[in-house]
Write an enzyme that holds these catalytic residues in place. Structure first.
Site, PDB file in Angstrom:
ATOM      1  N   ASP A 191     -45.310 -59.989 -25.311  1.00 33.98           N
ATOM      2  CA  ASP A 191     -46.322 -60.053 -24.263  1.00 33.98           C
ATOM      3  C   ASP A 191     -46.660 -58.695 -23.675  1.00 33.98           C
ATOM      4  OD1 ASP A 191     -47.110 -62.696 -23.998  1.00 33.98           O
ATOM      5  OD2 ASP A 191     -45.320 -63.238 -22.874  1.00 33.98           O
TER       6      ASP A 191
HETATM    7  C1  BGC Z   1     -42.522 -60.010 -19.237  1.00 34.40           C
HETATM    8  C2  BGC Z   1     -42.549 -60.837 -20.481  1.00 34.40           C
HETATM    9  C3  BGC Z   1     -43.232 -62.125 -20.197  1.00 34.40           C
HETATM   10  C4  BGC Z   1     -44.579 -61.904 -19.535  1.00 34.40           C
HETATM   11  C5  BGC Z   1     -45.158 -63.247 -19.165  1.00 34.40           C
HETATM   12  C6  BGC Z   1     -43.895 -59.857 -18.652  1.00 34.40           C
HETATM   13  O1  BGC Z   1     -43.804 -59.156 -17.447  1.00 34.40           O
HETATM   14  O2  BGC Z   1     -41.954 -58.767 -19.508  1.00 34.40           O
HETATM   15  O3  BGC Z   1     -41.241 -61.060 -20.952  1.00 34.40           O
HETATM   16  O4  BGC Z   1     -43.408 -62.851 -21.361  1.00 34.40           O
HETATM   17  O5  BGC Z   1     -44.458 -61.108 -18.403  1.00 34.40           O
HETATM   18  O6  BGC Z   1     -46.270 -63.205 -18.408  1.00 34.40           O
HETATM   19  C1  NOJ Z   2     -40.947 -64.068 -22.606  1.00 36.85           C
HETATM   20  C2  NOJ Z   2     -42.055 -65.014 -22.887  1.00 36.85           C
HETATM   21  O1  NOJ Z   2     -41.746 -66.269 -22.354  1.00 36.85           O
HETATM   22  C3  NOJ Z   2     -42.306 -65.127 -24.365  1.00 36.85           C
HETATM   23  O2  NOJ Z   2     -43.406 -65.958 -24.593  1.00 36.85           O
HETATM   24  C4  NOJ Z   2     -42.502 -63.782 -24.980  1.00 36.85           C
HETATM   25  O3  NOJ Z   2     -42.617 -63.954 -26.365  1.00 36.85           O
HETATM   26  C5  NOJ Z   2     -41.356 -62.854 -24.653  1.00 36.85           C
HETATM   27  N1  NOJ Z   2     -41.171 -62.798 -23.237  1.00 36.85           N
HETATM   28  C6  NOJ Z   2     -41.570 -61.454 -25.191  1.00 36.85           C
HETATM   29  O4  NOJ Z   2     -42.568 -60.786 -24.505  1.00 36.85           O
END
Ligand code: BGC
Ligand code: NOJ
Length: 809
Positions: free
Chosen positions: A483
């Site tokens: 993400d």
């Molecule tokens: C996080 C990710 C997460 C995303 C969701 C980010 O700030 O680092 O792990 O999946 O937010 O919106």
């Molecule tokens: C947490 C999110 O829930 C997941 O969808 C994503 O793949 C990982 N973070 C990595 O960014």
């Protein structure tokens, strides 16, 4: 250092001090009513949706931590204490918290008085039950007062924590001994209320927080408890609470129990009222009557135990390795249920307000859940697919209460569509229920646009194959699995969401990771379609072309590249100053078998070992980004070593386990697994800090000052993938479309193990022997004593018990 121990026989983790490094929680409820509960009885409740139907209040980021919950105060002369130590923090003579499967028991003792709080959500009920048992362990008579206390939330957790100008004027309650009814907004459009009751009349109550706690008081020193007792307050607006008072006299050796409940009641529109302004309590009274007696409480708890016994009996390992058995047989599967229920919505790190159900998250959660309750997996797949758009792309999230796609977040995460194939494929392999493919499912939640599920899967495939960039690799869109790799975002203003800023599409930025997914899940879809007698040659051509693109533009010489950014520059290659190598494409491309024959797969995994390995797991990338790069997005917003910027992001560690197993490296596969599996790191709980019985999303990486410290426990894709990694890749019990394949990939030192596995209605008792000390390869296979060619064992008769003997070599 440990703060407790595993009680394997009871399937509990027993916490022996309330001063755990962080609150260590459990989840009660696995259908519609949920409670998060910490080891000191902190936490909160909600019905279905942690944001839209929150029943009790919880303040994240509070100080002190974990202030709200389901606390009981015990007043013994001038001493006030809680069985779980919080919030008064009176030193206890003894303390324990047993987190079990769907229930928790907290016990404390002080000055010869014992108090035990048993909490669970009964199956099929919309309530939390709490039984408090107080015992006098002294030779003299004791007079005590007990006060249970909780604070109601005004339903919408987001609004509740921000819209004070309205909310401080709307709170309403009704009291009818022995129950307190929370009915804010019931007078207008709501048809639901909450009720907190006891199974005996109370000696006092409060419903105004100000009256019970004091205007400038705190839950650590409630005015009513430390003063003259409850005041009988009825709140109008402000903060509605439920506090009750019970005066007990206990003779030497006596004990008494009181059962409390917190229920959620819905009434049809025309049956809301008993008389003007008085709520209809019929359902609440019936609920209270069902749990009025100890034997009803015990029976419901026993039913829950049986339920878990039955669920877990679908996969049981007997390896003789205690830590491994407890992970596989209890905690990993338990966490799979929790992630299935919660997605990424509510934990002690997810506020329940931010995210509902994630498209990619929930699809992946299915991989570890489908064997537990296939019917619920089926329903989930159809719900998720209904949030797909007609072109195959998808809403990134949806709310569990409405099951509607979240328009604020929208779509554009280009890995999402392929995860739907992954989930559906896992379901088909587990169940053989081909009828799901014909199930009509709306696009964009519009029933007029319904098409069979198979068509949804085909459109997922087509979406990827028709959105390719200059190197023939899939366009990344807003982001892929990572993400924080936002290659089309270019955000310059603080506070802008990386998830929705910038165009959702860009014609250049490409993802090697999605390419790996396309090869893996494209093949899986082709297998499914072949089964249905369809011509799949066009799919196989597209997959082959993708594989070639990965080995061409996606290969960096010693590992797979990560992506190309919007300017066409390599991300995750030697030419990069930072972020030279990323874990994700190594895991996904090798799992897809890319470069397996030609050596790139082995080289990529060798590079992972060399460049990304640490004693606490494999970090996501190296070297970390030392600053924010406009063209890369959120990833550089994290300090080095945290989260996606080079933490041990646990989710993709099991991909490496699976990838190593794909190449037959059993020793290494297990070594990678062992480093981040919670039971194996219990001894360093003071460093790791999160619960030693569940996976966390991340562990601070080698570049962080607090290397080894975990965060975001419970709700993570690590859970499902770890179960796949251990149960399928290592132990080798793999459901396929045609039957069960047994193909272990284990450490050479493992001599034997057995697994009991339910599969399509039959029970397989599988023993694996490894007389030559190999890491993979099956030499002999026996089905019910008869020699069978190594390979897939055809589906056996439902109801039968099948004995399988596997000799490796
Ligand atoms: C996080 C990710 C997460 C995303 C969701 C980010 O700030 O680092 O792990 O999946 O937010 O919106
Ligand atoms: C947490 C999110 O829930 C997941 O969808 C994503 O793949 C990982 N973070 C990595 O960014």
């Amino acid at each position: 250092m440990r703060f407790g121990y595993f009680d394997d026989a009871r399937r509990e983790y027993v916490i022996t001090t309330p001063r755990t490094p962080l609150p260590w929680i459990n989840y009660l409820g696995c259908e519609d009513f949920f409670t998060l509960l910490s080891n000191t009885a902190g936490g909160y409740c909600f019905y279905r949706d942690a944001r839209l139907r929150r029943l009790t209040r919880y303040r994240y980021n509070n100080c002190p931590l974990d202030s709200e919950g389901f606390r009981v105060y015990i007043k013994d002369g001038d001493t006030v204490w809680n069985p779980g130590w919080q919030p008064v923090q009176t030193e206890l003579d003894s303390y324990s918290c047993r987190h079990g499967l769907g229930y928790t028991v907290i016990e404390g003792e002080k000055d010869g008085v014992g108090a035990r709080q048993e909490l669970f959500v009964p199956k099929g009920e919309l309530c939390l039950l709490i039984r408090l048992t107080v015992s006098n362990n002294c030779p003299v008579k004791r007079k005590l007062q007990v006060f249970p206390y909780l604070e109601f939330c005004l339903w919408d957790a987001m609004d509740d924590s921000s819209n004070f100008q309205r909310n401080l004027s709307i709170g309403e309650v009704e009291v009818k001994d022995p129950a307190i009814y929370h009915k804010t907004e019931y007078r207008e459009r709501r048809d639901h209320y909450a009720v907190f009751w006891a199974n005996r009349p109370f000696d006092g109550f409060d419903t105004s927080r100000e009256a019970f706690i004091g205007t400038y008081g705190s839950p650590a020193r409630p005015q009513a408890v430390f003063g003259g007792g409850c005041t009988g307050s009825i709140t109008h607006g402000w903060q509605p609470i439920a506090a009750e008072q019970f005066d007990l006299t206990l003779g030497p050796g006596d004990s008494e129990s009181i059962i409390f409940g917190l229920g959620y009641i819905e009434n049809p529109g025309d049956e809301k009222w008993e008389s003007t302004g008085v709520i209809n309590k019929k359902k609440a009274l019936a609920m209270m009557a069902r749990f009025a007696a100890d034997d009803a409480f015990d029976a419901a708890l026993e039913e829950l135990r049986q339920y878990w016994e039955e669920l877990l009996s679908g996969y049981q390992l007997y390896s003789g390795a205690q830590k491994l058995d407890r992970m596989v047989n209890v905690w990993n599967q338990y966490q799979c249920m929790v992630t299935f229920n919660m997605s990424r919505s509510a934990s002690y790190f997810e506020s329940g307000m931010g995210r509902g159900m994630g498209f990619r998250d929930s699809c992946q959660d299915l991989l570890g859940f489908v064997h537990l309750i296939p019917d619920r997996a089926r329903e989930r797949i159809l719900d998720i697919a209904a949030t797909q758009f007609p072109d195959g792309s998808a809403y990134h999230q949806y709310q569990p209460l409405t099951k509607k796609g979240n328009t604020a977040m929208g779509s554009g995460f280009n890995d999402d569509p392929l995860w739907l194939i992954a989930g559906a494929d896992a379901y088909l392999r587990e169940t053989g229920d081909w009828s799901i493919l014909d199930e009509p499912v709306p696009f964009d939640n519009d029933p007029a646009l319904a098409k069979p599920l198979l068509e949804h899967l085909l459109r997922s495939f087509r979406y990827t194959s028709s959105h390719l960039g200059p190197h023939g690799l899939p366009l990344i869109g807003r982001a892929d699995w990572n993400d924080c790799l936002n290659l089309n975002c270019f955000s310059e203003h603080p506070g802008e969401s990386f998830q929705i800023t910038g165009p959702s599409e860009g014609p250049v930025a490409e993802s090697v990771f999605i390419a790996g997914m396309f090869v893996k899940y494209g093949r899986a879809l082709a297998d499914i379609c072949r089964h249905r007698g369809m011509d799949v040659s066009y799919m196989m051509d597209a997959v082959a072309a993708m594989e070639a693109s990965v080995l061409d533009a996606g290969w960096d010489g010693d590992w797979f590249r990560r992506a190309f950014d919007a300017a066409g520059h390599v991300v995750g290659g030697k030419e990069c100053r930072e972020g030279q190598i990323f874990i994700e494409p190594q895991g996904m491309c090798v799992m897809a078998g890319i470069g397996k024959e030609t050596g790139q797969a082995a080289a990529a995994l060798e590079s992972v070992k060399e460049r990304l390995d640490t004693p606490f797991g494999i970090v996501l990338l190296d070297p970390p980004y030392s600053r924010y790069y406009l063209e890369l997005g959120e990833i550089g917003s994290y300090p080095p070593g945290y989260k996606e910027n080079a933490a041990v992001f646990c989710h993709n560690n099991p991909w490496i386990v699976c990838a190593e197993a794909e190449l037959g490296h059993g020793d290494r596969a297990f070594e990678v697994y062992r480093r981040f599996a919670p039971a194996y790191i219990e001894d360093i709980s003071e460093i790791h800090r999160t619960e030693p019985y569940v996976y966390s999303q991340m562990i601070a990486g080698k570049d962080a000052p607090d290397f080894g410290e975990a965060k975001n426990s419970w709700l993570t894709g690590t859970t499902a993938w770890s179960f796949v990694a251990i149960s399928q890749a290592i132990l080798g019990i793999k459901p396929t479309l045609d039957g069960l394949l047994i193909a272990p990939c284990i450490p050479a030192s493992v001599k034997s193990y057995s697994v009991k596995r339910r599969f399509r209605g039959a029970v397989y008792v599988i023993t694996v022997e490894n007389p030559l000390g190999v890491q993979h390869g099956v030499r002999e296979l026996y089905v019910n004593g008869a020699a069978h060619e190594p390979g897939v064992i055809p589906v056996q008769k439902a109801g039968s018990t099948v004995s399988i003997r596997v000799i490796m070599g």
